[in-house]
Structures are given as C-alpha cells and as structure tokens.
Design a protein around this motif. Structure first.
Motif, PDB file in Angstrom:
ATOM      1  N   PRO B 146       0.798  -1.236   0.000  1.00 44.83           N
ATOM      2  CA  PRO B 146       0.000   0.000   0.000  1.00 44.83           C
ATOM      3  C   PRO B 146       0.830   1.285   0.000  1.00 44.83           C
ATOM      4  CG  PRO B 146      -0.017  -0.983   2.174  1.00 44.83           C
ATOM      5  CD  PRO B 146       0.764  -1.911   1.293  1.00 44.83           C
ATOM      6  N   ASP B 147       2.109   1.244  -0.375  1.00 41.38           N
ATOM      7  CA  ASP B 147       2.887   2.493  -0.467  1.00 41.38           C
ATOM      8  C   ASP B 147       2.660   3.128  -1.845  1.00 41.38           C
ATOM      9  OD1 ASP B 147       4.252   0.777  -2.103  1.00 41.38           O
ATOM     10  OD2 ASP B 147       5.984   0.552  -0.782  1.00 41.38           O
ATOM     11  N   VAL B 148       3.268   4.304  -2.069  1.00 43.53           N
ATOM     12  CA  VAL B 148       2.949   5.009  -3.323  1.00 43.53           C
ATOM     13  C   VAL B 148       3.339   4.203  -4.561  1.00 43.53           C
ATOM     14  CG1 VAL B 148       2.799   7.395  -2.568  1.00 43.53           C
ATOM     15  CG2 VAL B 148       5.024   6.438  -3.052  1.00 43.53           C
ATOM     16  N   GLU B 149       4.463   3.489  -4.497  1.00 41.07           N
ATOM     17  CA  GLU B 149       4.895   2.717  -5.660  1.00 41.07           C
ATOM     18  C   GLU B 149       3.931   1.558  -5.934  1.00 41.07           C
ATOM     19  OE1 GLU B 149       7.050   3.794  -3.412  1.00 41.07           O
ATOM     20  OE2 GLU B 149       8.496   4.982  -4.544  1.00 41.07           O
ATOM     21  N   GLU B 151       0.865   1.374  -5.025  1.00 37.31           N
ATOM     22  CA  GLU B 151      -0.418   1.962  -5.418  1.00 37.31           C
ATOM     23  C   GLU B 151      -0.393   2.334  -6.912  1.00 37.31           C
ATOM     24  OE1 GLU B 151      -4.051   2.439  -4.070  1.00 37.31           O
ATOM     25  OE2 GLU B 151      -2.436   1.875  -2.723  1.00 37.31           O
ATOM     26  N   GLN B 173      -7.217  -2.092   2.967  1.00 38.48           N
ATOM     27  CA  GLN B 173      -6.214  -1.545   3.876  1.00 38.48           C
ATOM     28  C   GLN B 173      -6.861  -1.221   5.205  1.00 38.48           C
ATOM     29  OE1 GLN B 173      -4.484   1.959   2.207  1.00 38.48           O
ATOM     30  NE2 GLN B 173      -4.178   1.003   0.221  1.00 38.48           N
ATOM     31  N   ASP B 185      -0.138   2.164  13.614  1.00 42.78           N
ATOM     32  CA  ASP B 185       0.474   3.480  13.457  1.00 42.78           C
ATOM     33  C   ASP B 185      -0.584   4.472  12.987  1.00 42.78           C
ATOM     34  OD1 ASP B 185       0.937   4.020  10.336  1.00 42.78           O
ATOM     35  OD2 ASP B 185       1.124   1.889  10.784  1.00 42.78           O
ATOM     36  N   GLN B 186      -0.283   5.750  13.146  1.00 46.08           N
ATOM     37  CA  GLN B 186      -1.309   6.768  12.921  1.00 46.08           C
ATOM     38  C   GLN B 186      -1.800   6.828  11.482  1.00 46.08           C
ATOM     39  OE1 GLN B 186       1.037   9.741  14.604  1.00 46.08           O
ATOM     40  NE2 GLN B 186       0.254   9.447  16.659  1.00 46.08           N
ATOM     41  N   ALA B 187      -0.866   6.632  10.528  1.00 51.05           N
ATOM     42  CA  ALA B 187      -1.287   6.711   9.135  1.00 51.05           C
ATOM     43  C   ALA B 187      -2.253   5.577   8.803  1.00 51.05           C
ATOM     44  CB  ALA B 187      -0.073   6.673   8.216  1.00 51.05           C
ATOM     45  N   ALA B 190      -5.541   6.307  10.541  1.00 51.09           N
ATOM     46  CA  ALA B 190      -6.256   7.385   9.863  1.00 51.09           C
ATOM     47  C   ALA B 190      -6.915   6.858   8.590  1.00 51.09           C
ATOM     48  CB  ALA B 190      -5.308   8.534   9.534  1.00 51.09           C
ATOM     49  N   ARG B 191      -6.177   6.010   7.870  1.00 46.96           N
ATOM     50  CA  ARG B 191      -6.700   5.448   6.628  1.00 46.96           C
ATOM     51  C   ARG B 191      -7.875   4.513   6.914  1.00 46.96           C
ATOM     52  NH1 ARG B 191      -1.540   3.683   4.077  1.00 46.96           N
ATOM     53  NH2 ARG B 191      -0.957   5.844   3.729  1.00 46.96           N
ATOM     54  N   SER B 194     -10.949   6.518   7.674  1.00 50.86           N
ATOM     55  CA  SER B 194     -11.639   7.157   6.560  1.00 50.86           C
ATOM     56  C   SER B 194     -12.264   6.113   5.625  1.00 50.86           C
ATOM     57  CB  SER B 194     -10.699   8.103   5.807  1.00 50.86           C
ATOM     58  OG  SER B 194      -9.658   7.384   5.219  1.00 50.86           O
TER      59      SER B 194
END
Lengths: 372, 199
Positions: B146-149, B151, B173, B185-187, B190-191, B194
């Motif tokens: 699930p990191d930018v790459e 994704e 996720q 972890d917070q990220a 948070a995900r 949402s």
C-alpha cells in the motif's frame, strides 16, 4: 505535558549544556551568535526530529565532531519519559527511555511544540513556499499522520516529475497521476481541516492585537480546481478534481518537466478585510497577523489535544513594536503554557516573567543560570 | 597474514546483504572450524540453487528446473478463475501461509519506481498480459504494497486489465487483525478510519 530537563552534547556550538526549565517561563539572554537560538533549535529537533533553521543534519553537529545528542525529560500524562535524539555520522536515531524508538508515531506520542522565530514574521510578505511550510508545520502538529502523508505525496510527486523529465509514455505517467491525486487530496483535506479550526481563532486573536478594524482571514483554495467547491467537497471529489487538473495540464507539464498543479503549488492567502495582506498590510499589521495565527494555533492545540504545546520563541520581541510585544508577553504570562524564549535584551521579555521564571545567560556556547 | 583462500571466502560472504566484514569473518571461521562435511554440504547446496532453481515461465515464481512449471501452476486443485498479482516471492509466500487463497499467482518482481529507474518494461507485466489473453481468469487481485509505488503499480495494471473485461480488485487496507488499535500506526489508523464501513 511539561519539559523537566534538557541536555545537549555537541549540538551546534553547545559542547555540554544542561538546563532545568521552569514549568512556565524560561529565558535565555545573550548577544547574537552566542548560541541561545541553538537551545531552542535543540528542543525543536528533539520534538519534531526536524531542524528549525539548518537545512542539513550535519549542520546540527558541533564543528569538528561526528556525534551529537539532545535529550529531554518530559512529564507526559503523569509519567516521566526521557526522549533523546542522536546524530552519528549524519544518521539520526531517536530513543524513548533509552530504547530505540520503533516508529516515529511512538516517538511523537504526546510531545508537541510550537516555534516562533523572526523568520516567521516575514511569512505574510514572503514566498508562497514559506507560507506552505508555515502551514504544514501547524498541520503536522495537529495531525501527526500528516508527516507520513506528506512524505508519500513528495515521493509520488518526485516520481511523476521524473517521468515527465524522462518523457515516459502517457500510460505509465497516468498511473502516477492517479497516485498523486489520491495522496494530494488527503493533504488538501488535512490543510482544509486545520484552517477551518483556526479561522475564528485568528479573527479573534487579530482583533486583540491588530489595531485594525478589518477582520483577518486565512484563505486557502487550490488554483485551477475546476468543478468542485473546495470548502465542501469530499476527499473523493477532491481526488477526482486533482486528477482532472493533472490531466488538463499534462501537455504543459510534459513540456516543462514538472507538475504545475497540486498541494505543492498552493498558497495561503492572508486577508485584512477585502484586501490581500501580502500587498496592503503594513509591517506592523503583517506581524500582528502572524502572531494571531500562532496564538490561534496554540489555542486550537489546547482545545483539540487537551494540553498546551511547549512554546519556543526565538528573539521575537526585538522584532515587534512595544505594544504588540506587550500583548505577546501578557498572552504568554496568562496562558499558563511552558515557554522557552530567547532575547538579546532581558527588559523586552520581563513582563512575561514571574516569580518562577528561570534565567540563563548564554555566551560563546556556555550557558549558566543567573538571577533575573 | 591470513591465507588467500580465507580472504576470498570472507570477501564473498561480505557481499551478502546484511553481512558486514566482521560478520563475514566470523562466518568464515565457523566454516573453517566445522567438519569438512559442512563446507561440502554448503557448497553443494549453493550450486544446487543456481543449477536447479529457476523462475516459472508462467507465473515467475520459483520453480524446479526439472519441471516445466512451478508447484502453484501445476497444482490442479487451484482455481484458474482467480489470479493474484504480487510484487515479490516473499509476498507470495506470505499470502500462501494464510492457506486461504486457492487461486493462481503472478509475480511482478518489483514495482513501478521512477526514482529507481523501474518502468513497466522491467517488470513481468507484458508476460501477465499475454498470460491473460486466453485464460479462464475472471478476477485479478492486485496485492502490491500500500505504499505510493505499489499503489501506482496497481493503478497502472487496473487501466490495462479493465478494458480486457476482467474484474480487478485490490487488497483492503486498515487495522491488522489480532492487532490492538493502540499499536496501529497513525497513518494506518487514519486510513482505516476514513475507509470505515457500515455493519
């Protein structure tokens, strides 16, 4: 949250320094270039793992040394914790109670600082980049997850820019457009949320210090955001809008080799009534605006997190006119917050001091406790 | 002065990831002190890996050279309608440990990463498309990280696969099962917040 003690080792020009800050105000007095700002820089670095002024980690290490360390004992929710950060051979490592911190989140849990430096005073008239940095520091303080999110965005953006420069095929590029849009929309939502929380606080604080009839406003609206209302759009709508924006500018971006739309090019518009503060505000008014923003930020943190952040003020008083300085000192004295401030002239900050204020004299990197 | 043969061994060991000069030396001394059978076994195992293991020509997972296909591809009990796309073999093995997934795999051997100079041509994407041309696959699960790459890679594949009329899904996720909220972890939290859903 209270900072109980601090120690510095080979941090900038501070060879070996220990401080026991007051629960309220602590003042470091010294001429320019003696090292008083380094005291604050150390606390900022400890609390955010980022440098306040220096652009490279190595600049934080004392000249001629390869190792530097700052540590602080904090009282957090009734428990005493020691957090420390070391730079060894240019690599930074964070510790909680002597153990290496597993994640940044565990490290940041509970400690928050708001710094205020003379550079901040030029935010109103300065570059959009300065305003974005100023805004993002506040967003990070309020939403710790923002740190990871903005790193992700930077990475996605850099990747897209690299593809633009390499003239990559559109099919590959568009996969990154979608990624930039997704992470970018998150940054927009975070910034919008923080500014929403600050809006009334800024108006209020500015009316107390501004000596200006016109109300202060912070406006943030991304440029070239077609088809949606930024103030009310959902994160998903923003994502689609950003994707559309990237798509619309693709030809142009491709020719120039960089991305021209997204949170990284936005600006915060500060207004006094109908007028743009950047163009019309006097120097006094723009400083009052920054001050109002900081006060609103501090009060918002207290409201949302339940405790006051630690405040770091670096020689701000000498940059403010007497009346605004008096407001700031009064505000600090009444806020109950723990404050570390530096000044060249003890008289300027005396009204923020109380019976429990600790005074330190800073000279050529040596710090000694003195009587007020 | 240490004998050249020992120096050569230390130098070779020190090339392994995560092994520094000192550890390499320690390992070399260990080999030296152990019975000669150990060293012979080790060197035979090393050669066997190179001589007998290759990538499966179909899914690019690991495969015994003596067989035309890997164990996942030749297993007739697996579901041909489901295909899971992963970044690397370690991810494939992690999914396999769940014993839940009974479809087939496709290993990309990396993710799109412009900053490291990895584009679609460096990954096994063309092979994936060829493979999907005339198969029974109905759903492709994109299990990149699930990191930018990861994704971006998933999005890139989605755009290629959707027009082929294949159902494309992405791993959800959120909070790890069995994990406490307080340890997320917070990220991630948070995900997960949402992307919450009705129950």
């Amino acid at each position: 949250m209270k900072l109980l003690s601090l120690s510095y080792e080979n941090f900038r020009n501070l060879a070996q320094v220990t401080l026991e800050p007051s629960a309220h105000t602590t003042v470091a007095v010294g001429e320019n270039g003696q090292g008083k700002t380094n005291l604050l820089e150390g606390v900022y670095f400890l609390a955010t793992l980022k440098a306040l002024r220096a652009s490279k980690l190595l600049e934080l290490v004392r000249f001629g040394q390869t190792f530097s360390r700052v540590s602080g004992r904090f009282s957090l929710g009734g428990a005493e914790r020691e957090i420390a950060v070391e730079i060894r051979n240019g690599v930074r490592t964070a510790f909680v109670d002597g153990k290496r911190a597993q994640s940044l989140e565990s490290y940041f849990g509970g400690v928050s600082v708001v710094a205020f430096t003379p550079d901040d005073l030029s935010v109103v008239k300065g570059s959009p980049e300065g305003r974005r940095t100023f805004l993002d520091r506040a967003v990070f303080n309020r939403f710790p997850a923002f740190l990871d999110e903005s790193r992700e965005y930077q990475r996605a953006l850099k990747s897209r820019n690299r593809l633009l420069k390499d003239r990559a095929p559109f099919a590959h590029l568009s996969a990154w457009d979608a990624t930039v849009a997704k992470v970018g929309a998150r940054l927009w939502v975070r910034r919008r949320a923080l500014l929403g929380e600050l809006a009334t606080g800024v108006v209020e604080a500015f009316s107390r210090i501004g000596r200006t009839e016109a109300p202060a406003q912070l406006l943030y609206a991304p440029e070239r955001l077609a088809g949606v209302d930024f103030a009310t759009a959902s994160e998903e709508q923003l994502m689609h809008a950003l994707a559309a924006g990237l798509d619309a500018r693709l030809q142009r971006d491709w020719e120039r080799g960089f991305t021209s739309v997204g949170p990284h090019v936005d600006d915060v518009e500060l207004k006094l009534g109908e007028h743009s503060a950047r163009a019309y505000a006097s120097q006094g008014q723009s400083r009052a605006l920054v001050l109002a923003w900081k006060v609103a930020e501090i009060e918002n943190l207290q409201r949302t997190s339940g405790f006051l952040p630690l405040l770091l003020l670096d020689d701000v008083s000498s940059e403010l006119d007497p009346e605004r300085n008096a407001f700031l000192m009064q505000y600090l004295a009444n806020s109950g917050a723990q404050v570390l401030l530096t000044t060249t002239d003890a008289q300027l900050v005396r009204s923020a001091a109380g019976a429990d204020t600790r005074w330190y004299k800073v000279k050529t990197g040596l710090v000694e406790a003195v009587d007020g | 002065m240490t004998p050249d043969a020992l120096n050569r061994l230390v130098a070779q060991l020190a090339k392994l990831p995560g092994i520094g000069e000192k550890t390499a030396q320690r390992l070399a001394f260990h080999v030296l002190r152990a019975p000669a059978e150990y060293a012979r076994g080790l060197s035979a195992a090393l050669l066997d890996v190179v001589d007998h293991v290759s990538l499966c020509p179909k899914c690019f997972s690991l495969c015994d050279k003596a067989h035309p296909q890997c164990g996942f591809c030749s297993d007739t009990r697996r579901d041909d309608k489901l295909l899971c796309v992963v970044e690397g073999i370690a991810d494939e093995l992690a999914l396999e440990r769940t014993r839940e997934f009974k479809g087939r795999y496709h290993v990309l051997h990396g993710v799109l990463s412009p900053l490291e100079g990895v584009g679609p041509d460096q990954l096994r994407i063309r092979e994936l498309l060829t493979r999907l041309q005339d198969t029974d696959v109905e759903e492709v699960i994109l299990a990149t990280n699930p990191d930018v790459e990861g994704e971006a890679t998933a999005l890139y594949l989605t755009r290629l696969l959707k027009p082929m009329g294949i159902k494309v899904t992405r791993l959800a996720q959120g909070i790890p099962m069995g994990g406490d909220l307080e340890f997320a972890d917070q990220a991630t939290l948070a995900r997960a917040l949402s992307a919450r859903r009705d129950i």
